[in-house]
Design an enzyme around this catalytic site. Structure first.
Site, PDB file in Angstrom:
ATOM      1  N   ASP A   1      57.074  85.471  53.929  1.00  0.00           N
ATOM      2  CA  ASP A   1      58.236  86.204  53.464  1.00  0.00           C
ATOM      3  C   ASP A   1      58.383  86.144  51.940  1.00  0.00           C
ATOM      4  O   ASP A   1      59.464  85.941  51.425  1.00  0.00           O
ATOM      5  CB  ASP A   1      59.496  85.647  54.146  1.00  0.00           C
ATOM      6  CG  ASP A   1      60.737  86.493  53.894  1.00  0.00           C
ATOM      7  OD1 ASP A   1      60.590  87.709  53.669  1.00  0.00           O
ATOM      8  OD2 ASP A   1      61.848  85.938  53.926  1.00  0.00           O
TER       9      ASP A   1
ATOM     10  N   CYS B   1      62.707  96.632  75.092  1.00  0.00           N
ATOM     11  CA  CYS B   1      64.172  96.567  75.208  1.00  0.00           C
ATOM     12  C   CYS B   1      64.709  97.449  76.338  1.00  0.00           C
ATOM     13  O   CYS B   1      65.789  97.169  76.880  1.00  0.00           O
ATOM     14  CB  CYS B   1      64.817  97.006  73.895  1.00  0.00           C
ATOM     15  SG  CYS B   1      64.441  95.932  72.496  1.00  0.00           S
TER      16      CYS B   1
ATOM     17  N   CYS C   1      68.690  98.532  77.182  1.00  0.00           N
ATOM     18  CA  CYS C   1      69.644  97.530  76.677  1.00  0.00           C
ATOM     19  C   CYS C   1      70.100  97.874  75.259  1.00  0.00           C
ATOM     20  O   CYS C   1      69.298  98.241  74.399  1.00  0.00           O
ATOM     21  CB  CYS C   1      69.008  96.147  76.686  1.00  0.00           C
ATOM     22  SG  CYS C   1      70.085  94.838  76.062  1.00  0.00           S
TER      23      CYS C   1
ATOM     24  N   CYS D   1      74.420  95.142  56.569  1.00  0.00           N
ATOM     25  CA  CYS D   1      74.100  93.942  57.330  1.00  0.00           C
ATOM     26  C   CYS D   1      74.763  92.702  56.715  1.00  0.00           C
ATOM     27  O   CYS D   1      74.762  92.514  55.497  1.00  0.00           O
ATOM     28  CB  CYS D   1      72.588  93.765  57.366  1.00  0.00           C
ATOM     29  SG  CYS D   1      72.032  92.297  58.229  1.00  0.00           S
TER      30      CYS D   1
ATOM     31  N   CYS E   1      73.193  85.827  59.405  1.00  0.00           N
ATOM     32  CA  CYS E   1      73.888  86.211  60.635  1.00  0.00           C
ATOM     33  C   CYS E   1      72.878  86.266  61.782  1.00  0.00           C
ATOM     34  O   CYS E   1      71.770  86.780  61.616  1.00  0.00           O
ATOM     35  CB  CYS E   1      74.546  87.578  60.452  1.00  0.00           C
ATOM     36  SG  CYS E   1      75.371  88.210  61.927  1.00  0.00           S
TER      37      CYS E   1
ATOM     38  N   CYS F   1      72.971  89.630  66.321  1.00  0.00           N
ATOM     39  CA  CYS F   1      72.127  90.535  67.104  1.00  0.00           C
ATOM     40  C   CYS F   1      71.051  89.781  67.871  1.00  0.00           C
ATOM     41  O   CYS F   1      70.490  90.303  68.842  1.00  0.00           O
ATOM     42  CB  CYS F   1      71.515  91.616  66.217  1.00  0.00           C
ATOM     43  SG  CYS F   1      70.343  90.994  64.993  1.00  0.00           S
TER      44      CYS F   1
ATOM     45  N   CYS G   1      70.797  89.000  72.557  1.00  0.00           N
ATOM     46  CA  CYS G   1      69.588  89.553  73.169  1.00  0.00           C
ATOM     47  C   CYS G   1      69.294  88.813  74.471  1.00  0.00           C
ATOM     48  O   CYS G   1      69.175  87.579  74.468  1.00  0.00           O
ATOM     49  CB  CYS G   1      68.408  89.421  72.211  1.00  0.00           C
ATOM     50  SG  CYS G   1      66.817  89.918  72.933  1.00  0.00           S
TER      51      CYS G   1
END
Length: 328
Positions: A140, A196, A199, A222, A249, A252, A256
């Site tokens: 990253d 997914c 969903c 976001c 955060c 999300c 899941c």
């Protein structure tokens, strides 16, 4: 030059807790990048990067691995789980919540150091001094769309996060760029998680509607972007939207179904790469943040953590917003 054995590299990576590894030739990497270029350029044009100017640089920079390693020939992609545990709850007035990944020592350094050591040991133990193997390791921290390469390990969900079999989406991506192709390469025996389907829990849970149609992330909406990347002052709406999030955060991810099922089965960090590297609790006392007198005190308390990325002033800004939100 003797060949570099992929089997040896994967074995070494597994020994430090990295079980999800994919190998890609340069041709395959370019094929995957070409398939996503139009999507990325649309994302840029639609203003989804917000203040992240480094994501608005010429698209060519993100789609040419030879800018990273001149003689690029192959890529090893790693998914490193960082925590699998039961989700905590804390509604105390004086605390703010941080994303799970932020609980550990700065992952950029932890992962880069670990993968660099693996490669140094491999080159030392298996290749002669005359072998001219070049590599670069990243986590990253480079202009490369690593999530695209990550598709070799799993699926990208509607929350735009990579999800792998058995570990969900709670993990980091890292890459080893090589100037040669490896030997002992067989067809990747990688299990992929279920898609997914219909969903929409992550879309429904996002308090700022940052996940646009389950296709892309409008970063400027976001909460992770607001608490980490945005340098300018927040609007009143943005202040309210962060709720009790001090840094990052997980909303999300927490809803899941794949992650929920995994969190119910595991009780500790799932990768020994991050075992004993937790440096922060998931809930931080806001009084500790608001009481920081200067940058020296900030460095003393939070040096070596991802908080260094935003610095004392923005961390205090975030803490003040949470206090205001809890006082409403």
């Amino acid at each position: 030059m003797r060949s570099l054995s992929l089997e040896n590299i994967i074995s070494a990576l597994r020994s430090i807790g990295i079980s999800h590894v994919a190998y890609l030739t340069a041709d395959k990497v370019y094929e995957m990048l070409r398939a996503e270029r139009e999507y990325f350029e649309d994302w840029q044009r639609n203003g989804c990067a917000g203040e992240m100017q480094y994501m608005l640089r010429n698209a060519e920079l993100f789609f040419e691995p030879k800018n990273i390693l001149k003689d690029f020939k192959s890529l090893i992609v790693c998914f490193i789980p960082y925590i699998i545990d039961n989700m905590e709850r804390n509604t105390e007035f004086s605390v703010g919540k941080i994303a799970r990944y932020a609980m550990f020592a700065d992952y950029h350094k932890v992962i880069k150091d670990a993968l660099t050591e693996v490669m140094q040991n491999i080159l030392s133990n298996y290749l002669s001094q005359g072998d001219n193997v070049k590599y670069r390791v990243f986590a990253d921290a480079l202009p490369f769309l690593e999530k695209i390469a990550g598709r070799a390990l799993g699926v990208v969900g509607k929350n735009t996060l990579l999800r792998v079999a058995n570990y969900g989406s709670f993990g980091f991506l890292a890459e080893i760029f090589l100037n040669i192709e490896c030997s002992d390469v067989e067809d990747n025996q990688i299990s992929f998680p279920a898609p997914c389907g219909s969903c929409t829990r992550c879309l429904d849970a996002c308090p700022t509607d940052a996940l646009v149609d389950g296709k892309y992330l409008d970063a400027k909406k976001c909460i992770s972007y607001l608490t980490i990347e945005k340098r300018s002052a927040w609007t009143v709406e943005e202040t309210h939207s962060v709720g009790d999030c001090l840094f990052g955060c997980d909303k999300c991810q927490e809803v899941c179904p794949h992650n929920v099922e995994l969190l119910s089965r595991f009780s500790q960090s799932s990768s020994n790469l991050f075992t004993n590297k937790q440096v922060l609790p998931q809930f931080i006392d806001l009084r500790e943040i608001l009481g920081l007198k200067d940058d020296a005190e900030f460095k003393e308390k939070f040096g070596g953590t991802v908080f260094e990325r935003i610095g004392r002033e923005r961390l205090i800004r975030n803490a003040r917003a949470i206090v205001a939100n809890k006082s409403r």
